[in-house]
Design a protein around this motif. Structure first.
Motif, short mmCIF file in Angstrom:
data_model
loop_
_atom_site.label_atom_id
_atom_site.label_comp_id
_atom_site.label_asym_id
_atom_site.label_seq_id
_atom_site.Cartn_x
_atom_site.Cartn_y
_atom_site.Cartn_z
N THR A 12 1.20 -1.48 -0.41
CA THR A 12 -0.02 0.39 0.38
C THR A 12 0.48 1.07 0.52
OG1 THR A 12 -1.41 -0.99 1.30
CG2 THR A 12 -1.52 1.28 1.53
N LEU A 13 0.73 2.24 -1.05
CA LEU A 13 1.79 3.39 -1.40
C LEU A 13 0.62 4.38 0.05
CD1 LEU A 13 3.05 5.92 -2.09
CD2 LEU A 13 1.96 5.52 -4.10
N ILE A 14 0.90 4.59 0.81
CA ILE A 14 0.76 6.05 1.27
C ILE A 14 0.76 7.00 1.09
CG2 ILE A 14 0.35 6.63 4.29
CD1 ILE A 14 -0.05 4.07 5.06
N ALA A 15 0.41 8.23 0.29
CA ALA A 15 0.93 9.27 0.08
C ALA A 15 0.52 10.14 1.46
CB ALA A 15 -0.25 10.18 -1.13
N VAL A 16 1.86 11.19 1.09
CA VAL A 16 2.25 11.38 3.12
C VAL A 16 2.00 13.44 2.04
CG1 VAL A 16 3.86 12.63 5.09
CG2 VAL A 16 4.14 9.94 3.68
N THR A 17 0.63 13.81 3.16
CA THR A 17 0.29 15.33 2.24
C THR A 17 0.80 15.85 3.26
OG1 THR A 17 -2.41 14.73 2.77
CG2 THR A 17 -1.41 14.02 0.89
N LYS A 18 1.56 16.03 4.30
CA LYS A 18 1.87 17.15 5.04
C LYS A 18 2.01 17.86 4.51
CE LYS A 18 6.06 15.40 6.68
NZ LYS A 18 7.04 14.67 7.00
N GLN A 19 1.83 19.63 4.63
CA GLN A 19 2.84 20.54 3.95
C GLN A 19 2.17 20.51 2.81
OE1 GLN A 19 5.45 20.42 7.24
NE2 GLN A 19 6.17 22.29 6.16
N GLN A 20 1.65 19.99 1.93
CA GLN A 20 1.28 19.85 0.41
C GLN A 20 -0.29 20.48 0.50
OE1 GLN A 20 3.42 18.77 -2.40
NE2 GLN A 20 4.79 17.59 -0.99
N SER A 21 -0.47 21.25 -0.78
CA SER A 21 -1.80 22.23 -1.24
C SER A 21 -2.79 21.59 -1.17
CB SER A 21 -1.24 22.86 -1.99
OG SER A 21 -0.94 22.14 -3.85
N ILE A 22 -3.73 21.38 -1.32
CA ILE A 22 -5.46 20.36 -1.68
C ILE A 22 -5.20 20.50 -3.16
CG2 ILE A 22 -7.83 20.45 -2.07
CD1 ILE A 22 -6.77 20.77 0.46
N GLN A 23 -4.55 21.66 -3.89
CA GLN A 23 -4.07 21.33 -5.16
C GLN A 23 -3.76 20.06 -5.85
OE1 GLN A 23 -5.15 22.58 -8.01
NE2 GLN A 23 -3.80 21.70 -10.00
N ASN A 24 -2.74 20.08 -5.12
CA ASN A 24 -1.76 18.51 -5.31
C ASN A 24 -2.34 17.34 -4.56
OD1 ASN A 24 0.56 20.41 -5.72
ND2 ASN A 24 1.75 20.03 -3.72
N ILE A 25 -3.10 17.20 -3.83
CA ILE A 25 -3.63 16.67 -2.95
C ILE A 25 -4.35 15.44 -4.00
CG2 ILE A 25 -5.66 15.70 -1.59
CD1 ILE A 25 -3.99 17.08 0.88
N ARG A 26 -5.43 17.20 -5.21
CA ARG A 26 -6.70 16.31 -6.08
C ARG A 26 -5.88 15.60 -7.12
NH1 ARG A 26 -11.80 17.79 -5.21
NH2 ARG A 26 -11.75 20.02 -3.56
N ALA A 27 -4.78 16.14 -7.68
CA ALA A 27 -4.71 15.30 -8.64
C ALA A 27 -4.55 14.16 -8.21
CB ALA A 27 -2.56 16.03 -8.68
N LEU A 28 -4.08 13.39 -7.15
CA LEU A 28 -4.22 11.96 -6.24
C LEU A 28 -6.00 11.21 -6.42
CD1 LEU A 28 -1.41 11.95 -4.48
CD2 LEU A 28 -1.24 11.65 -6.23
N LEU A 29 -5.85 12.31 -6.30
CA LEU A 29 -7.62 11.56 -5.79
C LEU A 29 -7.95 11.73 -7.12
CD1 LEU A 29 -8.96 13.72 -3.05
CD2 LEU A 29 -9.20 11.61 -2.49
N ASP A 30 -7.72 12.50 -8.14
CA ASP A 30 -8.73 12.40 -9.29
C ASP A 30 -8.63 11.01 -9.67
OD1 ASP A 30 -9.93 14.29 -9.07
OD2 ASP A 30 -9.00 16.18 -10.15
N LEU A 31 -6.88 10.74 -9.24
CA LEU A 31 -7.11 9.37 -10.08
C LEU A 31 -6.87 8.52 -8.60
CD1 LEU A 31 -2.60 10.30 -10.81
CD2 LEU A 31 -4.86 9.72 -12.35
N GLN A 32 -7.99 8.61 -8.23
CA GLN A 32 -8.76 7.62 -7.75
C GLN A 32 -8.06 6.71 -6.16
OE1 GLN A 32 -10.68 5.60 -10.15
NE2 GLN A 32 -11.98 7.27 -10.43
N HIS A 33 -6.64 7.32 -6.06
CA HIS A 33 -5.55 7.25 -5.06
C HIS A 33 -6.44 7.37 -3.62
CE1 HIS A 33 -2.34 6.11 -2.73
NE2 HIS A 33 -2.33 7.14 -2.10
N TYR A 34 -6.38 6.78 -2.41
CA TYR A 34 -7.36 7.61 -1.32
C TYR A 34 -6.71 6.68 0.09
CZ TYR A 34 -11.75 6.73 -4.68
OH TYR A 34 -12.18 6.89 -5.63
N THR A 35 -5.72 6.61 -0.19
CA THR A 35 -4.79 6.12 1.00
C THR A 35 -3.82 7.09 1.63
OG1 THR A 35 -4.91 3.75 0.58
CG2 THR A 35 -3.86 4.30 2.71
N TYR A 36 -4.36 8.62 2.64
CA TYR A 36 -3.24 9.32 2.59
C TYR A 36 -2.48 9.22 4.04
CZ TYR A 36 -4.60 10.60 -1.54
OH TYR A 36 -5.53 11.20 -2.78
N ALA A 37 -1.38 10.62 3.98
CA ALA A 37 -1.43 10.17 5.72
C ALA A 37 -0.46 11.72 6.09
CB ALA A 37 -0.11 9.38 6.20
#
Ligand SMILES: *Cc1c(COP(=O)(O)O)cnc(C)c1O
Length: 228
Positions: free
Chosen positions: A32-57
């Motif tokens: 499982t790839l956990i995308a670590v989104t601390k200090q990342q913008s919503i725009q950057n998170i959206r790039a992954l959400l739009d690819l249906q990536h759902y696991t974040y930290a």
């Protein structure tokens, strides 16, 4: 990094992880790839959400509280992990915000999580963080106290211990620490082993990681100032 760059990196990273698992991996199910989104913008998170990536930290409660409730309302499949140190007085917020608390490291924190999970009627999934390099400044349970903490947490209702997590010492080769972690995971027969970051995830996979936590290799340098 741009939206498209992040999406390209995500595709490449998934291939790298798959290849590492196929060639040297120890875990039997997909990593499982956990995308670590601390200090990342919503725009950057959206790039992954739009690819249906759902696991974040995220590593801080305040920042997670600002960013994630709105995103969660859009995507019920999101699974959010806490990977930063947790104070007992923040247990309420942590239980409300996170699907998995990876940083359980002491009985008092288990008590606080238990009380809050009981209050809201949730079973809180947790990993135990081990201070595997026995560094004085780092959080995590000392290896010699792991078994007693594990038994303590298992005896509480409303907490389920699913795995182990570590951050090895910064300036040493991580392999001996990954090996020890794998040994403890096998000993306790736990399904999850969260280890490996941007610089060492390939080696972590070779030593039994089931979850890798990757920030900069996926989304570039962290930009957004930490919310206090
Ligand atoms: C920031 C962080 C990561 C990700 O680090 P990168 O080097 O950006 O991949 C992983 N785990 C923890 C606990 C972190 O705090």
């Amino acid at each position: 990094m741009t939206y498209t760059e992040i999406q390209a990196r995500y595709a490449a990273l998934n291939l790298t992880i798959e290849k590492a698992q196929k060639e040297t991996g120890v875990a039997t199910s997909p990593i499982t790839l956990i995308a670590v989104t601390k200090q990342q913008s919503i725009q950057n998170i959206r790039a992954l959400l739009d690819l249906q990536h759902y696991t974040y930290a995220e590593n801080r409660i305040a920042e997670a509280a600002q960013k994630w409730p709105a995103l969660r309302a859009e995507s019920p499949l999101i699974e959010l992990h806490l990977i930063g140190a947790l104070q007992t007085n923040k247990a309420r917020a942590a239980v409300a915000l996170f699907d998995v608390i990876e940083t359980l490291d002491r009985p008092a924190l288990a008590d606080a999580i238990y009380k809050e999970a009981l209050r809201v009627g949730k079973v809180q999934r947790c990993y135990i963080q081990i201070n595997i390099g026995q560094e004085p400044q780092k959080s995590g349970v000392a290896p010699q106290d792991l078994l007693s903490l594990y038994k303590y947490a298992c005896a509480l209702s409303h907490i389920t211990v699913e795995g182990l997590m570590c951050i090895p010492p910064e300036h040493l080769a991580p392999e001996p620490f990954f090996e020890k972690m794998h040994h403890y995971q096998q000993q306790l027969k736990l399904p999850c082993l969260s280890m490996g970051m941007s610089g060492d995830f390939i080696s972590a996979i070779a030593h039994g990681a089931t979850h890798v936590r990757i920030g900069t290799a996926l989304m570039g340098e962290r930009e957004v100032k930490t919310v206090k």
